[in-house]
Design an enzyme around this catalytic site. Structure first.
Site, PDB file in Angstrom:
ATOM      1  N   ASP A   1      48.163  23.766  20.380  1.00 49.99           N
ATOM      2  CA  ASP A   1      48.156  24.833  19.490  1.00 49.99           C
ATOM      3  C   ASP A   1      47.501  24.560  18.047  1.00 49.99           C
ATOM      4  O   ASP A   1      47.304  25.364  17.217  1.00 49.99           O
ATOM      5  CB  ASP A   1      49.618  25.261  19.164  1.00 49.99           C
ATOM      6  CG  ASP A   1      50.334  25.616  20.201  1.00 49.99           C
ATOM      7  OD1 ASP A   1      49.837  26.414  21.056  1.00 49.99           O
ATOM      8  OD2 ASP A   1      51.596  25.104  20.212  1.00 49.99           O
TER       9      ASP A   1
ATOM     10  N   ASP B   1      53.824  23.772  19.088  1.00 48.53           N
ATOM     11  CA  ASP B   1      54.092  22.264  19.323  1.00 48.53           C
ATOM     12  C   ASP B   1      53.263  21.423  18.640  1.00 48.53           C
ATOM     13  O   ASP B   1      53.340  19.803  18.767  1.00 48.53           O
ATOM     14  CB  ASP B   1      54.739  21.910  20.713  1.00 48.53           C
ATOM     15  CG  ASP B   1      53.856  21.977  21.727  1.00 48.53           C
ATOM     16  OD1 ASP B   1      52.215  22.314  21.198  1.00 48.53           O
ATOM     17  OD2 ASP B   1      53.648  22.169  22.699  1.00 48.53           O
TER      18      ASP B   1
ATOM     19  N   ASP C   1      54.005  30.597  19.905  1.00 48.10           N
ATOM     20  CA  ASP C   1      53.619  30.000  21.107  1.00 48.10           C
ATOM     21  C   ASP C   1      54.875  30.014  22.064  1.00 48.10           C
ATOM     22  O   ASP C   1      56.006  30.022  21.412  1.00 48.10           O
ATOM     23  CB  ASP C   1      53.220  28.311  21.074  1.00 48.10           C
ATOM     24  CG  ASP C   1      52.948  27.801  22.532  1.00 48.10           C
ATOM     25  OD1 ASP C   1      52.190  28.519  22.966  1.00 48.10           O
ATOM     26  OD2 ASP C   1      53.469  26.847  22.661  1.00 48.10           O
TER      27      ASP C   1
ATOM     28  N   CYS D   1      50.727  17.843 -22.088  1.00 48.16           N
ATOM     29  CA  CYS D   1      50.338  16.486 -22.105  1.00 48.16           C
ATOM     30  C   CYS D   1      49.704  16.620 -20.597  1.00 48.16           C
ATOM     31  O   CYS D   1      48.717  15.656 -20.169  1.00 48.16           O
ATOM     32  CB  CYS D   1      51.435  15.255 -22.034  1.00 48.16           C
ATOM     33  SG  CYS D   1      52.525  15.475 -23.472  1.00 48.16           S
TER      34      CYS D   1
ATOM     35  N   CYS E   1      55.661  17.451 -22.613  1.00 52.05           N
ATOM     36  CA  CYS E   1      55.578  18.649 -22.204  1.00 52.05           C
ATOM     37  C   CYS E   1      54.177  19.162 -21.348  1.00 52.05           C
ATOM     38  O   CYS E   1      53.714  18.055 -21.061  1.00 52.05           O
ATOM     39  CB  CYS E   1      55.526  19.758 -23.576  1.00 52.05           C
ATOM     40  SG  CYS E   1      53.949  19.535 -24.451  1.00 52.05           S
TER      41      CYS E   1
END
Length: 716
Positions: free
Chosen positions: A615, A611, A413, A16, A13
C-alpha cells in the site's frame, strides 16, 4: 542532509522563537529550521558540506540564547527549581513592601520612613529577580526586535524609576515601588506555574523513558551474567524470568510466556509468546521464562523509535502555529506604540498628570504579554501526541495531527486491514453419512502435502481440533483445479468445479450451496470420492472483530468510507457487506491504488489505511497515511500515523484525537487573543492597576496550559 535536535535555553516568549528561526533560516546551509517554545527545542535540517552543529549552536548563541544537542533525558527540574528560588526571593521582599505601602495605610497604621523601606525592599526584586527581563530585552534590542522581556522591563522600570524621582525630588506622598515588586513577583509566579504545567504536557515521553529496562541477564562464555542494558549487543542470548522487563527487541529461541505489551501497543490484555515470536524491549514478562536473541538494541529498539518519533512530532510546527508566529512578530512593537500613545493622550490631551499617564501606559505594557499565544498550539500538540502514544497511536508530526481533522474520505485496504490477513476455515457441509470431523480429517490429510495458501487454514483447523491425519498416497497437485490423492484404497478429489467436471463428478445438487458460500466472499472447495461429492469445505479471510464497528463509527462522524482490494467484485462486495462498506474499488493492482486516491482527493482530503507493504504508493499519495503496524516496525516511512495494534478502532480514535486537539488549539488561540484585545483597551482607559494586569498576564499563560491539559480528560 542531516537533522539535528537542539535544546535551547533563554527563550521567554514566541518573539524569541521568531528571532532564532529567522537567524537559522537565513543561513544558506540550513534547509529548514523550526523552534518550539513549549518544548524549548529546535529541529534543524542542514547541509553538512556547508555547516556543522558547532556553527549552528554558535549562530544561536550570537542571538543571545544558549543551545546544546538535545540529550536522551528530559529534565525540567532545573528550570522549575530556578524559578522557585526566584519566586521565594521575590516574595520575601515584595510581600512586606505591599503590606507597608498598601495594607497598613488602609488600616490606618503609619510606618516611619515608609517610602525608604519600600524602596529598599523593591530594589533586589527589580534588579536581582528582574535581571532576567533586562537581559532578555537587551538581547532582543541587539537583534533589532522586542519581546515579552521588553514589555516587562519597560513597565517595571517606569514604575520603579518614577518612584525614585518622587521620593528624591518631590514632596509627594505617593510612590509605586510596591507596584513593580509585586508585578515581577506575579510574573515569576506565572512562569513557575507555567514550567510545572509544561512538565505535565511532556509526561508521555517521561513515562515511556521510565519504562525502559535498566539491566539484562545474558549468556556469555556459557555463563549467566547481569549487565547494564546499554551493553547488550545484537546476537546476545538473553534470559527473561517472570515479572522482569524485557531489555531489548528480539526473537524467542526457547520457552513460552505471556507478555504485557500495554505500554507499547495500548492493549491491556497480555499477549501469548512462543518459539520464533518477536518480543519488544521494555514490555513486562508475566508468567513463563524464556530465552531470546537480541535483534535491535540501543536507539534501534521499538521504545527508542517511539520516543524519537513523539519528540519529533512535538518539535514540529502545525500550520496553524504560523498564524500565532505572524501575530507575535508584530505584536510587541504595536503594544509599545499603544503604550506611548496612551501616555501621550493621558498626559497632554486629558491633562491627567504624570502619575495617571504613566500608570496607564505601564498597565498596557504588562497586560499585553504574548506568552499565551505562543503556548496555544505547541502545548495542545504535546498533550495530544502524548495521549496518542499511550493508546498505541503514533502521530509523526504536528502537521499530520492538523491534517487528520480535515479528512473527508477514509479508504481501507482489505487484506490484513479490514480482514485478518490469514485465511480461516469457515464452513464444512456434508452430503453423505460422514460427519464434519471425518470430512476435515480427509481434507487436512490431503492438503498437508500441499503448498497452496488455503491448505494452511484447513491443516491448522485440524490441529486445533486435535485430529490425527491419515497416511496419503498417489498425491497429485493439479494447478488451476485442485488435488487428487488416495487414503488407503479410497481415491479423493479436492478442488474447484472444474476438477469435478474433469473427473465426471456431478455437482448440480450442490450448486446452490456453492453460490451461497461464494456470495459470502468465501472460497468453496469441493471434496469427492471416486463417484460423488461428499462435502464442501469453505475458507475465507474473515474480517477483524472491530472492523464493522470502526466503519460504523467513522460513518457516524460524517466520513465517507471506501474499501480498495485486488479481489474480484463478488468477493469484495461480500466483505464490504459484512464490514458495512458500500463504496468499493475491486480488482485493483497495487500500483493502481494511488490513482484511485488521487481521484478522491479532487473531492476532499483522503486518509488511506493499510499495512505499509503493497500500500506504500497509496499511503504516500493520500493526505494522511495510516499504517497498521506489526507492533515493532514503528518507523514506517510511508505513513503519517502508525497504529501499534491491528485494530481499526484506532483509526477512529486517531481522527477523534486530531479533532479534539484542534478544538483545544482554537480555544487557546481565541482566549489568548480575546484576553489581549479586551485587556489592552481597558488598561489604556486607566481602568486597570498594573499589579492586577501583571497577575492577569501571568495566569493567562497558565490558563492556556491548563486548557491543553484538559485534553487528558477527553475519551477517544
Amino acid at each position: 542532509m542531516k537533522k539535528i535536535e537542539l535544546k535551547i535555553e533563554g527563550m521567554h516568549c514566541s518573539s524569541c522563537v521568531n528571532i532564532i528561526e529567522r537567524a537559522l533560516n537565513k543561513n544558506d546551509g540550513i534547509i529548514k529550521a523550526t523552534v518550539n517554545f513549549a518544548t524549548e527545542k529546535a529541529m534543524c535540517e542542514f547541509d553538512e558540506k556547508q555547516l556543522n552543529v558547532k556553527k549552528i549552536i554558535k549562530l544561536i548563541k550570537s542571538k543571545g540564547y544558549s543551545a546544546k544537542i538535545a540529550g536522551d533525558k528530559i529534565n525540567d527540574k532545573k528550570e522549575i527549581n530556578r524559578l522557585k528560588f526566584l519566586l521565594i526571593i521575590s516574595s520575601i521582599f515584595a510581600i512586606p513592601a505591599f503590606l507597608i505601602a498598601m495594607v497598613l495605610p488602609w488600616l490606618g497604621i503609619k510606618v516611619m520612613y515608609e517610602h525608604i523601606f519600600v524602596w529598599i525592599l523593591a530594589t533586589p526584586v527589580q534588579f536581582f529577580v528582574g535581571a532576567t527581563f533586562y537581559k532578555g530585552s537587551w538581547q532582543a534590542l541587539k537583534n533589532k526586535s522586542a519581546n515579552m522581556d521588553t514589555l516587562i522591563a519597560l513597565g517595571t522600570s517606569a514604575a520603579y524609576f518614577y518612584s525614585v524621582y518622587l521620593v528624591l525630588f518631590t514632596n509627594s506622598n505617593q510612590q509605586y515601588f510596591e507596584t513593580s515588586a509585586v508585578l515581577i513577583t506575579f510574573i515569576v509566579l506565572g512562569k513557575f506555574l507555567e514550567a510545572i504545567a509544561k512538565g505535565k504536557t511532556s509526561e508521555a515521553i517521561k513515562k515511556l523513558m521510565e519504562f525502559g529496562a535498566k539491566t539484562a541477564t545474558v549468556i556469555r562464555n556459557k555463563k549467566e551474567i547481569k549487565i547494564p542494558v546499554d551493553q547488550v549487543v545484537i546476537g546476545d542470548i538473553i534470559i527473561v524470568k517472570p515479572g522482569e522487563k524485557i531489555p531489548v527487541d528480539g526473537k524467542i529461541i526457547s520457552g513460552y510466556s505471556t507478555i504485557d505489551e500495554s505500554m507499547i501497543t495500548g492493549e491491556s490484555i497480555p499477549v501469548e509468546k512462543k518459539l520464533n515470536d518477536k518480543v519488544i524491549g521494555s514490555t513486562i514478562n508475566k508468567t513463563g521464562s524464556f530465552k531470546f536473541k537480541a535483534e535491535h538494541v540501543g536507539s534501534e529498539t521499538t521504545l527508542s523509535q517511539i520516543i524519537k518519533l513523539i519528540e519529533n512530532a512535538q518539535t514540529q510546527k502545525a500550520p496553524i502555529q504560523r498564524f500565532a508566529d505572524i501575530v507575535s512578530a508584530y505584536f510587541v512593537p504595536i503594544v509599545i506604540l499603544i503604550s506611548i500613545i496612551t501616555f501621550l493622550i493621558w498626559y497632554f490631551i486629558i491633562n491627567s498628570g504624570l502619575t495617571v499617564a504613566l500608570i496607564s501606559s505601564v498597565a498596557v505594557l504588562v497586560i499585553a504579554c504574548p506568552c499565551a499565544l505562543g503556548l496555544a498550539t505547541p502545548t495542545a500538540i504535546m498533550v495530544g501526541t502524548g495521549i496518542g502514544a499511550r493508546k498505541g497511536i503514533l502521530i509523526k508530526g504536528a502537521e499530520s495531527l492538523e491534517q487528520a481533522e480535515k479528512i473527508k474520505y477514509v479508504v481501507f485496504d482489505k487484506t490484513g486491514t479490514i480482514t485478518q490477513g490469514k485465511p480461516k476455515l469457515t464452513d464444512i457441509v456434508s452430503y453423505d453419512k460422514r460427519n464434519q470431523k471425518t470430512l476435515l480429517e480427509i481434507a487436512a490429510s490431503i492438503e498437508n502435502l500441499s503448498e497452496h495458501p488455503l491448505a494452511e487454514a484447513i491443516v491448522n483447523e485440524s490441529k486445533n481440533k486435535k485430529i490425527k491425519l491419515k497416511k496419503v498416497s498417489n498425491f497429485k497437485a493439479i494447478p488451476g483445479y485442485g488435488i487428487a490423492a488416495s487414503i488407503g484404497k479410497n481415491k479423493y478429489y479436492f478442488g474447484n468445479d472444474k476438477l469435478m467436471e474433469k473427473n465426471k463428478i456431478k455437482i448440480n445438487k450442490i450448486k446452490t450451496d456453492l453460490n451461497k458460500l461464494e456470495d459470502e466472499g468465501k472460497t468453496a472447495m469441493i471434496l469427492s470420492d471416486n463417484k460423488k461429492v461428499i462435502g464442501i469445505i469453505a475458507v475465507a479471510d474473515v474480517i477483524k472483530e472491530t472492523s464493522k464497528k470502526a466503519v460504523n463509527k467513522l460513518q457516524k462522524m460524517g466520513l465517507k468510507v471506501y474499501m480498495i482490494t485486488g479481489d474480484n467484485q463478488r468477493t469484495a462486495n461480500a466483505i464490504g457487506k459484512v464490514a458495512g462498506i458500500n463504496n468499493i474499488f475491486s480488482q485493483v493492482l497495487p500500483e493502481q491504488k494511488a490513482n484511485h486516491i488521487k481521484n478522491l482527493q479532487k473531492k476532499g482530503k483522503v486518509a488511506m489505511v493499510g499495512d505499509g507493504i503493497n500500500d506504500a504508493p497509496a499511503l504516500a499519495q493520500s493526505d494522511i497515511g495510516i499504517v497498521m503496524s506489526s507492533g515493532t516496525d514503528v518507523a514506517m516511512e510511508s505513513g503519517n500515523i502508525v497504529l501499534m495494534k491491528n485494530d481499526l478502532m484506532d483509526v477512529v480514535k486517531s481522527i477523534k484525537l486530531s479533532r479534539i486537539t484542534m478544538v483545544k488549539i482554537r480555544q487557546n488561540m481565541f482566549w489568548a487573543l480575546f484576553y489581549n484585545c479586551v485587556g489592552i483597551p481597558v488598561a489604556a482607559m486607566g481602568l486597570l492597576n498594573p499589579m492586577i494586569a501583571g497577575a492577569a498576564m501571568a495566569f493567562s499563560s497558565v490558563s492556556v496550559l491548563t486548557n491543553s491539559l484538559l485534553l487528558k480528560m477527553k475519551k477517544l
